[in-house]
Motif scaffolding. Structure first.
Motif, PDB file in Angstrom:
ATOM      1  N   GLN A 263      40.072  49.059  22.307  1.00  0.00           N
ATOM      2  CA  GLN A 263      41.029  49.501  21.018  1.00  0.00           C
ATOM      3  C   GLN A 263      40.973  48.506  19.924  1.00  0.00           C
ATOM      4  O   GLN A 263      41.901  48.462  19.174  1.00  0.00           O
ATOM      5  N   LYS A 264      40.022  47.443  19.974  1.00  0.00           N
ATOM      6  CA  LYS A 264      39.831  46.467  18.967  1.00  0.00           C
ATOM      7  C   LYS A 264      41.205  45.614  18.755  1.00  0.00           C
ATOM      8  O   LYS A 264      41.518  45.461  17.560  1.00  0.00           O
ATOM      9  N   LYS A 265      41.893  45.352  19.780  1.00  0.00           N
ATOM     10  CA  LYS A 265      42.908  44.432  19.707  1.00  0.00           C
ATOM     11  C   LYS A 265      42.484  43.263  20.361  1.00  0.00           C
ATOM     12  O   LYS A 265      41.653  43.181  21.092  1.00  0.00           O
ATOM     13  N   SER A 266      43.027  42.156  20.268  1.00  0.00           N
ATOM     14  CA  SER A 266      42.498  40.544  20.705  1.00  0.00           C
ATOM     15  C   SER A 266      43.181  40.357  21.960  1.00  0.00           C
ATOM     16  O   SER A 266      44.389  40.937  22.361  1.00  0.00           O
ATOM     17  N   LEU A 267      42.522  40.386  23.088  1.00  0.00           N
ATOM     18  CA  LEU A 267      42.918  40.090  24.391  1.00  0.00           C
ATOM     19  C   LEU A 267      42.910  38.742  24.726  1.00  0.00           C
ATOM     20  O   LEU A 267      41.876  37.998  24.710  1.00  0.00           O
ATOM     21  N   TYR A 268      44.069  38.348  25.542  1.00  0.00           N
ATOM     22  CA  TYR A 268      44.137  37.052  26.209  1.00  0.00           C
ATOM     23  C   TYR A 268      44.135  37.196  27.671  1.00  0.00           C
ATOM     24  O   TYR A 268      44.992  37.785  28.211  1.00  0.00           O
ATOM     25  N   ILE A 269      43.117  36.828  28.217  1.00  0.00           N
ATOM     26  CA  ILE A 269      42.989  37.233  29.697  1.00  0.00           C
ATOM     27  C   ILE A 269      43.497  35.938  30.372  1.00  0.00           C
ATOM     28  O   ILE A 269      43.373  34.961  30.357  1.00  0.00           O
ATOM     29  N   ARG A 270      44.691  36.161  31.446  1.00  0.00           N
ATOM     30  CA  ARG A 270      45.036  35.176  32.165  1.00  0.00           C
ATOM     31  C   ARG A 270      45.235  35.260  33.649  1.00  0.00           C
ATOM     32  O   ARG A 270      45.336  36.645  34.057  1.00  0.00           O
ATOM     33  N   VAL A 271      44.760  34.487  34.379  1.00  0.00           N
ATOM     34  CA  VAL A 271      44.447  34.505  35.783  1.00  0.00           C
ATOM     35  C   VAL A 271      45.301  33.534  36.580  1.00  0.00           C
ATOM     36  O   VAL A 271      44.985  32.233  36.305  1.00  0.00           O
ATOM     37  N   PRO A 272      46.370  33.978  37.191  1.00  0.00           N
ATOM     38  CA  PRO A 272      47.113  32.825  37.750  1.00  0.00           C
ATOM     39  C   PRO A 272      46.459  32.567  39.291  1.00  0.00           C
ATOM     40  O   PRO A 272      45.757  33.356  39.969  1.00  0.00           O
ATOM     41  N   ILE A 273      46.459  31.414  39.393  1.00  0.00           N
ATOM     42  CA  ILE A 273      45.507  30.618  40.633  1.00  0.00           C
ATOM     43  C   ILE A 273      46.709  30.634  41.720  1.00  0.00           C
ATOM     44  O   ILE A 273      47.369  29.616  41.717  1.00  0.00           O
ATOM     45  N   ILE A 274      46.573  31.248  42.997  1.00  0.00           N
ATOM     46  CA  ILE A 274      47.486  31.016  44.178  1.00  0.00           C
ATOM     47  C   ILE A 274      46.541  30.925  44.970  1.00  0.00           C
ATOM     48  O   ILE A 274      46.066  31.641  45.828  1.00  0.00           O
ATOM     49  N   PRO A 275      46.797  29.441  45.432  1.00  0.00           N
ATOM     50  CA  PRO A 275      45.986  29.139  46.594  1.00  0.00           C
ATOM     51  C   PRO A 275      46.245  29.952  47.993  1.00  0.00           C
ATOM     52  O   PRO A 275      47.430  30.268  48.207  1.00  0.00           O
ATOM     53  N   GLY A 276      45.258  30.394  48.540  1.00  0.00           N
ATOM     54  CA  GLY A 276      45.163  31.193  49.767  1.00  0.00           C
ATOM     55  C   GLY A 276      45.399  32.790  49.635  1.00  0.00           C
ATOM     56  O   GLY A 276      45.352  33.295  50.320  1.00  0.00           O
ATOM     57  N   VAL A 277      45.633  33.006  48.205  1.00  0.00           N
ATOM     58  CA  VAL A 277      45.562  34.339  47.957  1.00  0.00           C
ATOM     59  C   VAL A 277      44.593  34.695  47.196  1.00  0.00           C
ATOM     60  O   VAL A 277      43.725  35.611  47.489  1.00  0.00           O
ATOM     61  N   ASN A 278      44.051  34.192  46.017  1.00  0.00           N
ATOM     62  CA  ASN A 278      43.088  34.596  45.172  1.00  0.00           C
ATOM     63  C   ASN A 278      42.216  33.625  44.750  1.00  0.00           C
ATOM     64  O   ASN A 278      41.465  33.798  43.790  1.00  0.00           O
ATOM     65  N   ASP A 279      42.301  32.540  45.409  1.00  0.00           N
ATOM     66  CA  ASP A 279      41.261  31.403  44.884  1.00  0.00           C
ATOM     67  C   ASP A 279      40.281  31.188  45.813  1.00  0.00           C
ATOM     68  O   ASP A 279      39.596  30.014  45.787  1.00  0.00           O
ATOM     69  N   SER A 280      39.642  32.252  46.850  1.00  0.00           N
ATOM     70  CA  SER A 280      38.468  31.882  47.239  1.00  0.00           C
ATOM     71  C   SER A 280      37.276  32.314  46.349  1.00  0.00           C
ATOM     72  O   SER A 280      37.504  32.704  45.170  1.00  0.00           O
ATOM     73  N   GLU A 281      36.241  31.434  46.511  1.00  0.00           N
ATOM     74  CA  GLU A 281      35.168  31.415  45.513  1.00  0.00           C
ATOM     75  C   GLU A 281      34.776  32.692  45.166  1.00  0.00           C
ATOM     76  O   GLU A 281      34.488  32.935  43.918  1.00  0.00           O
ATOM     77  N   GLU A 282      34.404  33.780  46.460  1.00  0.00           N
ATOM     78  CA  GLU A 282      34.381  35.094  46.033  1.00  0.00           C
ATOM     79  C   GLU A 282      35.105  35.710  44.836  1.00  0.00           C
ATOM     80  O   GLU A 282      34.661  36.239  43.961  1.00  0.00           O
ATOM     81  N   GLU A 283      36.298  35.602  45.311  1.00  0.00           N
ATOM     82  CA  GLU A 283      37.166  36.343  44.647  1.00  0.00           C
ATOM     83  C   GLU A 283      37.273  35.687  43.057  1.00  0.00           C
ATOM     84  O   GLU A 283      37.327  36.570  42.037  1.00  0.00           O
ATOM     85  N   ILE A 284      37.239  34.297  43.066  1.00  0.00           N
ATOM     86  CA  ILE A 284      37.129  33.737  41.598  1.00  0.00           C
ATOM     87  C   ILE A 284      36.025  33.970  40.773  1.00  0.00           C
ATOM     88  O   ILE A 284      36.106  34.656  39.508  1.00  0.00           O
ATOM     89  N   HIS A 285      34.903  34.025  41.475  1.00  0.00           N
ATOM     90  CA  HIS A 285      33.612  34.557  40.858  1.00  0.00           C
ATOM     91  C   HIS A 285      33.935  35.933  40.315  1.00  0.00           C
ATOM     92  O   HIS A 285      33.456  36.111  39.291  1.00  0.00           O
ATOM     93  N   ARG A 286      34.252  36.935  41.092  1.00  0.00           N
ATOM     94  CA  ARG A 286      34.388  38.225  40.650  1.00  0.00           C
ATOM     95  C   ARG A 286      35.317  38.311  39.695  1.00  0.00           C
ATOM     96  O   ARG A 286      35.223  39.063  38.596  1.00  0.00           O
ATOM     97  N   ILE A 287      36.385  37.509  39.796  1.00  0.00           N
ATOM     98  CA  ILE A 287      37.652  37.832  38.489  1.00  0.00           C
ATOM     99  C   ILE A 287      36.668  37.147  37.318  1.00  0.00           C
ATOM    100  O   ILE A 287      36.868  38.090  36.188  1.00  0.00           O
ATOM    101  N   GLY A 288      36.003  36.151  37.345  1.00  0.00           N
ATOM    102  CA  GLY A 288      35.297  35.706  36.358  1.00  0.00           C
ATOM    103  C   GLY A 288      34.301  36.731  35.698  1.00  0.00           C
ATOM    104  O   GLY A 288      34.531  36.821  34.344  1.00  0.00           O
ATOM    105  N   GLN A 289      33.825  37.457  36.610  1.00  0.00           N
ATOM    106  CA  GLN A 289      32.865  38.308  36.105  1.00  0.00           C
ATOM    107  C   GLN A 289      33.782  39.569  35.189  1.00  0.00           C
ATOM    108  O   GLN A 289      32.962  39.864  34.226  1.00  0.00           O
ATOM    109  N   ILE A 290      34.699  39.867  35.750  1.00  0.00           N
ATOM    110  CA  ILE A 290      35.406  40.902  35.077  1.00  0.00           C
ATOM    111  C   ILE A 290      35.874  40.392  33.897  1.00  0.00           C
ATOM    112  O   ILE A 290      35.864  40.928  32.678  1.00  0.00           O
ATOM    113  N   ALA A 291      36.420  39.169  33.724  1.00  0.00           N
ATOM    114  CA  ALA A 291      36.962  38.714  32.476  1.00  0.00           C
ATOM    115  C   ALA A 291      35.874  38.439  31.357  1.00  0.00           C
ATOM    116  O   ALA A 291      36.312  38.802  30.250  1.00  0.00           O
TER     117      ALA A 291
END
Lengths: 291, 670
Positions: A212-240
């Motif tokens: 849609q040609k709007k500027s996007l600011y991607i924000r990722v909350p880091i919650i230890p034990g929930v979403n901070d495994s290396e695999e998860e973070i790697h995939r989040i990074g790929q998406i972002a």
């Protein structure tokens, strides 16, 4: 038309570019275990009680017809479940110990409040609508944003977790310059574990918004034990990193700022997570491919 | 009249040390030689800059010009001054010559010392031609000005030295990098003299009478020197206007981003018209600079004298019908420094004027009128004191011969600067802490007159015991709206008090012909907080009161934009507050993800404040946690610089109470 708002915060420096006023709308479609804005979780206006400000004067009990306020000899008890949020006690309270968790505004009223800092909205500054999930009140949000533009607010941003119908985005799109978009998890199960909901619709909305040609600011909350495994973070990074209109990608460390709010709402204290150290955050940024 | 001063001056100058500079490009002692309480300085004050006649004529040239004027001076007093200037300046020239001898002998093959010696030699014989000579002479003359006190205002140094700089750059005699190094040497010397409440202010930028920019590349270099030195001295300030060169503006923001409470912004677009409407000729109005502190005066064309009338003290007197509050507590406090004398402070208002019994007021309007009567009385007392000071001066005061000799028009007329020499006499009254009074008034309005929760007598009793046992009342007072949060009820009340204050000075002028500039500022907020009792806004004894025209520390909970909006509601008074309306804004450390983002935030704040009609603003950036650490571990935080009032100082040098006050500025920190 009215909308429900639980806070208006001026001089916000981390909710989009420049100096901003952030308007927090009530209601949310997720149930994040780490939520720091419990007053925005549902659309209901509720009673809040700040024990530190209470002087035990009993003014609240004298105006309450529902028996919410029980004044004992040594103790004062608030029966939150009985409260109908009429606001009588909050008006009677002389010290501000009692308040309502939000209030209703018309779009014109809210835009007027949000635009009070208009002279400071230079260098990209403006108004950010956050929450809760602001897009759960799409018509109200669209109209308020439109009035903001009419008043001269140079930039409007929406801070969303993305779990809303596409139509909500479409409704506000003409008035919004920036979207602050949360990616809380990449894998569906991780997202369900953390927020109670699947992320399929969220990721679809993110991909659509990218077009849609709007500027996007991607924000990722880091919650230890929930979403901070290396695999998860790697995939989040790929998406972002695949978001072409992303102007900024930020990993935001978990914090405990919202803890006391649960108590004021008569809710049990939230689940606590360890606060990640700066070294760990830098390590995760590397894994996510974000410099 | 000047004979003693001249003899005294000559003997002191002849004794001045001539240290060989171990580093840097400038000669001159730095704080090693102080001779307080000398007759030669008895009429001086150190808040205003010297003139710059020595840059134009040289030291010997000043002597010759004074001698020539003395021959035609009709008045014996004027002639005596001019003859005194001639003698003193010839002695200074000789002393510089001896200093040149000393440095030349020590120089040997050392090129740095050889150059310094050559500059001194030239300055003993003629006017400066080059930038390094002009800078050297400025330091030597400033040191003579400061022989009895380790600091004095410097003024518009970029304007004073601009022609030397531009000529040298154009001819290739020097480079910008070399000039930056020399400025850093100058800054270092200033810091070796003293740090903190030194009055050492430098102003850069500003507008010329034709609207063009008085700032230059030299202004940029001065701001860069401040960044490079990262010390408290000099306190650097910038006059902003629409034509200010963007490089000056950007370097100013970078200095602000250092977080040391510099550079203070002065707004030409408000201040110059205010000065003109006050009666200052346009060409002089454009020469304004700040004095040794926050307030302004005319660089080279006026001195400054002032009185301070704290509004909180006047409120206490009004609340008690002209008497101080009865209370069970009192503590001594230092002026600001950790090693300063500790005294029981008495507020600078005087008891005795019965402005009406607060208990008898049937309405808030009546209560408010009583306060205004009391405050007007206190202001008028000070107006009369200032006028008496001026009358006494005209009857025979005299400034040092040395200082008189720095002003070209004195060299022409022989008139002492205090008795007709200065083209403009700058007297000023400071109204401090009005916002705290507005907080008090709104609390009384709501709790006594509207909600009728308490009587005046009950509040007096609570104040008597510093709210002990009255915690409920105090909590209710604290819940009342406070200045600094963009709430009209309290902001407009403060604006009304400020407007009355400016009007009283105008009325005094119309009545007596004696002009006093209003200023919305105050530097005694710490002492006043220990001098006055607890207050009806819920403030306990010794808790901070408002500094200048800002929110009481800790109470502006909606952020700096709301506070600036609150202040801007007094636009009418600010436009009349020639002296100025001082504003401190304290920001948190994390202004952005990068310096560029943080600079953009600062730019937005400054631009909006200037557009809103504020005439002065100081921005400091603190980390409350770091300040608390520094309190506990001063040894490892020696370089932490903070804004105090009209100056910045090392945090660890401040007394505990002033440290607490600075911490409390970070909203909600206390």
């Amino acid at each position: 038309m009215t909308g429900r708002v639980f806070n208006v915060q001026r001089f916000s420096l981390h909710d989009g570019p420049g100096i901003r006023t952030t308007v927090f709308l009530m209601g949310c479609s997720l149930s994040c275990r780490w939520c720091h804005n419990p007053e925005g979780k549902n659309g209901k206006i509720r009673l809040q009680y700040d024990k530190k400000k209470c002087i035990g004067c009993g003014a609240c009990a004298s105006v309450c017809s529902e028996g919410v306020h029980q004044i004992g000899v040594t103790e004062y008890t608030v029966h939150f479940s009985k409260c109908i949020a009429c606001g009588m006690c909050t008006q009677a309270c002389p010290t501000g110990a009692l308040s309502l968790s939000g209030r209703e505004y018309t779009p014109v009223e809210l835009a007027g409040v949000a635009a009070r800092d208009l002279p400071f909205f230079r260098d990209g500054g403006g108004v950010t609508f956050s929450g809760g999930e602001p897009l759960l009140q799409p018509q109200f949000l669209a109209e308020t944003a439109r009035v903001c533009r009419e008043l001269g607010v140079p930039s409007v941003a929406v801070d969303t977790a993305g779990l809303v119908p596409r139509s909500a985005f479409e409704m506000v799109l003409p008035w919004v310059d920036h979207f602050l978009f949360d990616i809380k998890a990449a894998t569906e199960q991780c997202h369900i574990d953390g927020t109670g909901s699947s992320n399929r619709q969220i990721l679809e909305n993110l991909r659509w918004l990218d077009e849609q040609k709007k500027s996007l600011y991607i924000r990722v909350p880091i919650i230890p034990g929930v979403n901070d495994s290396e695999e998860e973070i790697h995939r989040i990074g790929q998406i972002a990193r695949s978001v072409r209109s992303a102007k900024e990608i930020r990993l935001i460390p978990y914090h405990t700022f919202g803890r006391e709010k649960y108590v004021t709402l008569g809710e049990p204290e939230p689940e606590l997570f360890p606060v990640p150290e700066e070294d760990r955050m830098n390590q995760l940024r590397k894994i996510a491919g974000i410099t | 009249m000047y004979r003693t001063i001249v003899e005294n001056t000559i003997s002191i100058i002849n004794e001045m040390p001539m240290p060989i500079p171990v580093s840097g490009s400038l000669a001159g002692n730095a704080g090693e030689y102080l001779v307080p309480d000398q007759p030669m300085f008895s009429g001086d004050n150190y808040h205003y800059p010297m003139g710059t006649a020595y840059l134009e004529y040289g030291v010997q040239g000043v002597a010759h010009k004074a001698a020539a004027s003395a021959k035609t001076a009709a008045e014996p007093g004027n002639r005596a001054l001019l003859e005194g200037i001639e003698r003193v300046y010839l002695v200074i020239a000789e002393w510089i010559g001896r200093y040149a001898d000393t440095v030349e002998i020590a120089a040997g093959e050392d090129l740095r010392l050889t150059r310094i010696g050559q500059n001194l030699r030239a300055l003993s014989q003629r006017a400066p031609i080059h930038f390094d000579e002009a800078l050297q002479l400025t330091y030597l003359m400033w040191k003579i000005r400061c022989l009895s006190k380790p600091g004095a205002d410097i003024g518009r140094l970029d304007v004073h030295l601009r022609s030397f700089f531009e000529k040298d750059i154009a001819s290739g005699y020097t480079t910008e990098e070399a000039v930056l190094d020399q400025l850093c040497d100058f800054w270092e010397l200033l810091n070796r003299n003293d740090s903190g409440d030194t009055l050492i202010n430098v102003m850069v930028g500003g507008m010329n009478p034709d609207g063009s920019d008085a700032g230059s590349c030299l202004s940029v270099l001065m701001l860069k020197a401040t960044q490079r030195c990262a010390k408290s001295e000099p306190h650097i300030n910038v006059r902003v206007h629409p034509g200010l060169h963007p490089d000056i503006y950007r370097e100013m923001l970078k200095v602000q981003l250092m977080g040391q409470g510099q550079a203070t912004v002065y707004n030409d677009e408000v201040i110059i018209p205010s000065l003109i409407s006050f009666g200052v000729p346009a060409e002089l109005a454009c020469c304004y600079t700040n004095d040794g502190c926050t307030e302004i005066m005319l660089d080279g064309y006026s001195g400054i004298d002032f009185a301070h009338v704290d509004a909180v003290a006047a409120f206490e007197l009004a609340f008690n019908n002209g008497d101080w509050a009865k209370r069970t507590y009192r503590e001594p406090v230092s002026y600001f420094h950790k090693d300063g004398a500790v005294n029981y402070y008495t507020p600078d208002c005087a008891a005795g004027f019965a402005s009406g019994k607060a208990e008898d007021c049937s309405s808030f309007d009546e209560f408010y009128r009583n306060f205004l009567r009391q405050y007007a009385f206190q202001v008028r007392r000070n107006c009369c004191d200032l006028k008496r000071m001026e009358d006494d001066r005209q009857a025979g005061a005299c400034t040092s011969v040395f200082l008189n000799g720095t002003y070209t028009y004195v060299l022409d007329s022989g008139l002492d600067i205090l008795r007709g020499g200065f083209p403009f006499a700058a007297y000023m009254i400071f109204a401090g802490s009005i916002p705290t009074v507005a907080d008090c008034l709104v609390a009384v309005k709501q709790l006594v007159f509207e909600k009728k929760l308490y009587t005046v007598a009950q509040i007096k009793e609570a104040i008597r015991v510093n709210f002990e046992g009255f915690e409920a009342m105090r909590a209710q007072m604290q819940a009342v709206p406070k200045f600094g949060n963009d709430i009209d009820e309290v902001d407009l009340l403060a604006a009304d008090i400020a407007k009355h204050f400016c009007r009283w000075l105008e009325e005094y002028r119309q009545e007596t012909g004696f002009a006093i500039m209003p200023a919305l500022l105050g530097w005694r907020f710490l002492e006043e907080a220990y001098g006055v009792a607890a207050t009806p806004d819920g403030r306990r004894y010794a808790d901070p009161i408002a500094e200048h025209y800002c929110a009481t520390p800790g109470r502006a909970v909606r952020g700096p934009t709301a506070m600036i909006n609150s202040i801007a509601k007094a636009k009418e008074a600010i436009a009349k507050a020639v002296g100025v309306c001082a504003v401190h804004v304290t920001l948190p450390r994390n202004l952005g993800n990068s310096d560029e983002e943080a600079l953009a935030i600062l730019d937005s704040l400054v631009t909006a404040a200037v557009s809103a009609g504020l005439n002065q603003m100081n921005i400091a950036i603190y980390d409350a946690e770091l300040l608390r650490k520094a309190q506990k571990d001063p040894e490892n935080h020696q370089d932490l610089i903070v804004r105090v009032w009209g100056y910045s100082a090392r945090f660890v040098d401040l007394c505990k109470q002033m440290q607490d006050h600075v911490i409390s500025r970070v909203s909600g920190a206390v």
